[in-house]
Structures are given as structure tokens and as C-alpha cells.
Design an enzyme around this catalytic site. Structure first.
Site, PDB file in Angstrom:
ATOM      1  N   GLY A  41       0.851  -1.192   0.000  1.00  0.00           N
ATOM      2  CA  GLY A  41       0.000   0.000   0.000  1.00  0.00           C
ATOM      3  C   GLY A  41       0.880   1.234   0.000  1.00  0.00           C
ATOM      4  O   GLY A  41       0.775   2.101   0.858  1.00  0.00           O
ATOM      5  N   GLU A  64       0.573  -1.314  -4.838  1.00  0.00           N
ATOM      6  CA  GLU A  64      -0.504  -0.338  -4.651  1.00  0.00           C
ATOM      7  C   GLU A  64      -1.702  -0.798  -5.469  1.00  0.00           C
ATOM      8  O   GLU A  64      -1.570  -1.195  -6.609  1.00  0.00           O
ATOM      9  CB  GLU A  64       0.001   1.047  -5.089  1.00  0.00           C
ATOM     10  CG  GLU A  64      -1.022   2.154  -5.136  1.00  0.00           C
ATOM     11  CD  GLU A  64      -1.866   2.310  -3.875  1.00  0.00           C
ATOM     12  OE1 GLU A  64      -1.324   2.468  -2.774  1.00  0.00           O
ATOM     13  OE2 GLU A  64      -3.104   2.242  -4.002  1.00  0.00           O
ATOM     14  N   ILE A  65      -2.872  -0.732  -4.846  1.00  0.00           N
ATOM     15  CA  ILE A  65      -4.058  -1.270  -5.512  1.00  0.00           C
ATOM     16  C   ILE A  65      -4.733  -0.253  -6.434  1.00  0.00           C
ATOM     17  O   ILE A  65      -5.413  -0.628  -7.384  1.00  0.00           O
ATOM     18  CB  ILE A  65      -5.055  -1.825  -4.458  1.00  0.00           C
ATOM     19  CG1 ILE A  65      -6.002  -2.821  -5.100  1.00  0.00           C
ATOM     20  CG2 ILE A  65      -5.787  -0.712  -3.727  1.00  0.00           C
ATOM     21  CD1 ILE A  65      -6.715  -3.718  -4.107  1.00  0.00           C
ATOM     22  N   ASN A 108      -3.079  -6.346  -5.454  1.00  0.00           N
ATOM     23  CA  ASN A 108      -3.814  -6.475  -4.202  1.00  0.00           C
ATOM     24  C   ASN A 108      -2.962  -7.309  -3.264  1.00  0.00           C
ATOM     25  O   ASN A 108      -2.888  -8.525  -3.377  1.00  0.00           O
ATOM     26  CB  ASN A 108      -5.162  -7.140  -4.439  1.00  0.00           C
ATOM     27  CG  ASN A 108      -5.978  -7.186  -3.165  1.00  0.00           C
ATOM     28  OD1 ASN A 108      -5.444  -7.023  -2.063  1.00  0.00           O
ATOM     29  ND2 ASN A 108      -7.272  -7.419  -3.309  1.00  0.00           N
ATOM     30  N   SER A 109      -2.317  -6.625  -2.334  1.00  0.00           N
ATOM     31  CA  SER A 109      -1.395  -7.300  -1.425  1.00  0.00           C
ATOM     32  C   SER A 109      -2.118  -8.235  -0.466  1.00  0.00           C
ATOM     33  O   SER A 109      -1.491  -9.063   0.175  1.00  0.00           O
ATOM     34  CB  SER A 109      -0.624  -6.270  -0.602  1.00  0.00           C
ATOM     35  OG  SER A 109       0.029  -5.391  -1.468  1.00  0.00           O
ATOM     36  N   LEU A 128       2.668   1.037   6.086  1.00  0.00           N
ATOM     37  CA  LEU A 128       2.794   2.409   6.582  1.00  0.00           C
ATOM     38  C   LEU A 128       1.498   3.172   6.368  1.00  0.00           C
ATOM     39  O   LEU A 128       1.013   3.291   5.237  1.00  0.00           O
ATOM     40  CB  LEU A 128       3.960   3.101   5.879  1.00  0.00           C
ATOM     41  CG  LEU A 128       5.283   2.304   5.951  1.00  0.00           C
ATOM     42  CD1 LEU A 128       6.400   3.028   5.231  1.00  0.00           C
ATOM     43  CD2 LEU A 128       5.660   1.983   7.389  1.00  0.00           C
ATOM     44  N   ASP A 131      -4.953   1.995   5.444  1.00  0.00           N
ATOM     45  CA  ASP A 131      -6.332   2.465   5.624  1.00  0.00           C
ATOM     46  C   ASP A 131      -6.882   1.885   6.930  1.00  0.00           C
ATOM     47  O   ASP A 131      -6.776   0.696   7.175  1.00  0.00           O
ATOM     48  CB  ASP A 131      -7.191   2.007   4.442  1.00  0.00           C
ATOM     49  CG  ASP A 131      -6.726   2.635   3.134  1.00  0.00           C
ATOM     50  OD1 ASP A 131      -6.385   3.833   3.144  1.00  0.00           O
ATOM     51  OD2 ASP A 131      -6.697   1.932   2.102  1.00  0.00           O
ATOM     52  N   GLU A 208       1.690  10.169   3.510  1.00  0.00           N
ATOM     53  CA  GLU A 208       0.779  10.158   4.651  1.00  0.00           C
ATOM     54  C   GLU A 208       1.524  10.545   5.929  1.00  0.00           C
ATOM     55  O   GLU A 208       1.019  11.330   6.739  1.00  0.00           O
ATOM     56  CB  GLU A 208       0.152   8.761   4.777  1.00  0.00           C
ATOM     57  CG  GLU A 208      -1.139   8.711   5.564  1.00  0.00           C
ATOM     58  CD  GLU A 208      -2.257   9.568   4.991  1.00  0.00           C
ATOM     59  OE1 GLU A 208      -2.366   9.706   3.757  1.00  0.00           O
ATOM     60  OE2 GLU A 208      -3.025  10.113   5.801  1.00  0.00           O
TER      61      GLU A 208
HETATM   62  N1  SAM Z   1       1.816   4.019   2.669  1.00  0.00           N
HETATM   63  C1  SAM Z   1       1.421   5.247   2.004  1.00  0.00           C
HETATM   64  C2  SAM Z   1       1.776   6.436   2.844  1.00  0.00           C
HETATM   65  O1  SAM Z   1       2.136   6.255   4.003  1.00  0.00           O
HETATM   66  O2  SAM Z   1       1.695   7.564   2.318  1.00  0.00           O
HETATM   67  C3  SAM Z   1      -0.076   5.243   1.640  1.00  0.00           C
HETATM   68  C4  SAM Z   1      -1.054   5.251   2.777  1.00  0.00           C
HETATM   69  S1  SAM Z   1      -2.759   5.215   2.218  1.00  0.00           S
HETATM   70  C5  SAM Z   1      -3.668   5.722   3.622  1.00  0.00           C
HETATM   71  C6  SAM Z   1      -3.064   3.463   2.075  1.00  0.00           C
HETATM   72  C7  SAM Z   1      -2.774   2.948   0.677  1.00  0.00           C
HETATM   73  O3  SAM Z   1      -2.931   1.527   0.636  1.00  0.00           O
HETATM   74  C8  SAM Z   1      -3.689   3.509  -0.367  1.00  0.00           C
HETATM   75  O4  SAM Z   1      -2.911   4.081  -1.401  1.00  0.00           O
HETATM   76  C9  SAM Z   1      -4.479   2.306  -0.860  1.00  0.00           C
HETATM   77  O5  SAM Z   1      -4.854   2.404  -2.217  1.00  0.00           O
HETATM   78  C10 SAM Z   1      -3.519   1.175  -0.602  1.00  0.00           C
HETATM   79  N2  SAM Z   1      -4.132  -0.143  -0.441  1.00  0.00           N
HETATM   80  C11 SAM Z   1      -5.241  -0.430   0.273  1.00  0.00           C
HETATM   81  N3  SAM Z   1      -5.512  -1.747   0.212  1.00  0.00           N
HETATM   82  C12 SAM Z   1      -4.544  -2.316  -0.546  1.00  0.00           C
HETATM   83  C13 SAM Z   1      -4.284  -3.643  -0.979  1.00  0.00           C
HETATM   84  N4  SAM Z   1      -5.085  -4.639  -0.637  1.00  0.00           N
HETATM   85  N5  SAM Z   1      -3.200  -3.864  -1.745  1.00  0.00           N
HETATM   86  C14 SAM Z   1      -2.399  -2.841  -2.105  1.00  0.00           C
HETATM   87  N6  SAM Z   1      -2.594  -1.571  -1.725  1.00  0.00           N
HETATM   88  C15 SAM Z   1      -3.656  -1.302  -0.957  1.00  0.00           C
END
Ligand code: SAM
Length: 233
Positions: A41, A64-65, A108-109, A128, A131, A208
């Protein structure tokens, strides 16, 4: 299309040359190095952009999804590589490794980690500011759950480290308690990690993390070491 995910059936079918052309022959799933760090993510890629020149010999990957966000990070990396490639030899502002050691995939992790990575391939996994999914009925959508920890443990090698950072205390407690309970992870007291430049980047280099900093929010950190498999003893 946001609903179509492209992923290999197994790590042997992954073409890494598209991502790391300096390290893999065209079409190859194996090369002189393998991806060792995964930022799950990764969002806009701040962690990777910061760490890639600091650790030029380590291949690192963002997952990243969101399609548009993945594309943004891919463009960011491509641009950085181009800048590096056009710098004169020995330029003082050149980034070590030329940003060839960093890439991003749309994935999709929560579903496909073992499709991309072999058992024990990774030495670091980052979660990090994931969500939060505040509502109780949505908590099963959180990126750290008991079932998913089995998958993350599978791709992490013994001795590897899982980093979690969040500004949401409830999510911190959720992630830490699941990791504490898991037999393949051992808590690393945060004091022991003091001075670790990677943890410092994990806390501060993501978009973030910067936002939380600007807003004066708290950050909750918990790192865990992957223990050896019991049958290896
Ligand atoms: N880690 C980054 C930061 O600290 O700036 C992004 C934080 S953001 C709140 C969470 C990210 O996780 C989003 O960009 C979202 O699209 C991604 N995400 C959510 N579920 C995911 C999944 N199953 N696989 C990959 N990425 C995912």
C-alpha cells in the site's frame, strides 16, 4: 479497469525485467538479485523514493491497488531514472544506483503476495499508514489480520522485519496485537530500532507520514522480526 488485476500464477512466471531492466534479462523471473523489500500500500511512493538511493544495492518494490496512484509512482520512478541517466558521469547530485533498484506494481497485497514472491524472498515488509477501516464490520478488510499474517510470514525470511506505522491508535493496537499473537513474529522494542534509518524513513518519508507531521498528529510504531519456522529448529 480497476477490477482487473494482473498477477503471475507463481513467482517463476513474473517478468521482473520490465521493472528492473538493469538487473534482469528480458522476460526473466530471476537475475543476479531479487526483490527484497516490499512497501505494501505504497501510496504515492515517498518511502521508496527516499530509500532507493540510500540502499542502491537492494531491490525494492511498492505495491498499490489504485490504478492512478500506481501510475503516478511508475511515472515518478521513470522520471527519476531518466534524470539520473542524463546526468554527466560523476555528477555530485547523482543518486547512487540511478534509481534502477526501485519499482512499483499494481497489486492487491491482501491476495497476491505469494504470486509475486517466493517463500522467504523478502527481508522487509512495510505497512505504513494503512487504511484504518474504522467500523467494526469493516475490520476484516484491514491489511493485517491473522490469516494475512500467515501470507506475509511466508514471503518474509527468518530474521526479516515487518514495519508498521500508523497515526490511528486503534489500528496500531489491532496490528500489534495480531502480530504479537502470531507464532512466527517476535516484537522488536522500538528503542532497539532507535537510529535505524529505515524506520526513520518509514515514519517520515511517506506522503501520509508527512501529512500527519504537518498536522501535528501522533505516530504509532511497531516492528516485528520474522522467527524461524519451527520445523527448521
Ligand atoms: N503508505 C502510504 C503512505 O504512508 O503515504 C499510503 C497510505 S494510504 C492511507 C493506504 C494505501 O494503501 C492507499 O494508497 C491504498 O490504495 C492502498 N491499499 C489499500 N488496500 C490495498 C491492498 N489490498 N493492496 C495494495 N494496496 C492497498
Amino acid at each position: 479497469n480497476d477490477h482487473v488485476l494482473d498477477y503471475p500464477q507463481s513467482p517463476e512466471e513474473m517478468d521482473w525485467s520490465v521493472h528492473y531492466p538493469a538487473y534482469f534479462e528480458a522476460g526473466a523471473s530471476r537475475g543476479e538479485k531479487a526483490v527484497e523489500w516490499a512497501d505494501v500500500g505504497c501510496g504515492f511512493g515517498g518511502l521508496l523514493m527516499a530509500l532507493a538511493p540510500q540502499f542502491p544495492d537492494t531491490l525494492m518494490l511498492g505495491m498499490e491497488i489504485r490504478v492512478s496512484v500506481t501510475q503516478y509512482v511508475a511515472d515518478r520512478i521513470a522520471h527519476a531514472r531518466q534524470v539520473e541517466a542524463t546526468l554527466p558521469a560523476g555528477a555530485p547530485d547523482a543518486r547512487p544506483g540511478g534509481m534502477q533498484n526501485v519499482s512499483v506494481i499494481r497489486a492487491n497485497s491482501m491476495k497476491h503476495m505469494p504470486n509475486f514472491f517466493a517463500k522467504g524472498q523478502l527481508s522487509k515488509v512495510f505497512f505504513l499508514f494503512p487504511d484504518p477501516h474504522f467500523k467494526t464490520r469493516k475490520q476484516k478488510a484491514r491489511i493485517v489480520t491473522t490469516a494475512l499474517l500467515a501470507e506475509y510470514a511466508y514471503v518474509l525470511r527468518p530474521g526479516g522485519i515487518c514495519y508498521t506505522v500508523t497515526d490511528v491508535k486503534d489500528l496500531h493496537e489491532w496490528m500489534a496485537s495480531h502480530l504479537h499473537k502470531h507464532p512466527l513474529f517476535e516484537y522488536i522494542p522500538t528503542e532497539e530500532m532507535a537510529g535505524d534509518p529505515i524506520l526513520e524513513a518509514a515514519r517520515t518519508a511517506t506522503e501520509e507520514g508527512r501529512k500527519v507531521e504537518r498536522n501535528g498528529g501522533d505516530k504509532w510504531v511497531a516492528c516485528f522480526r520474522r522467527l524461524p519456522d519451527p520445523e527448521d529448529d
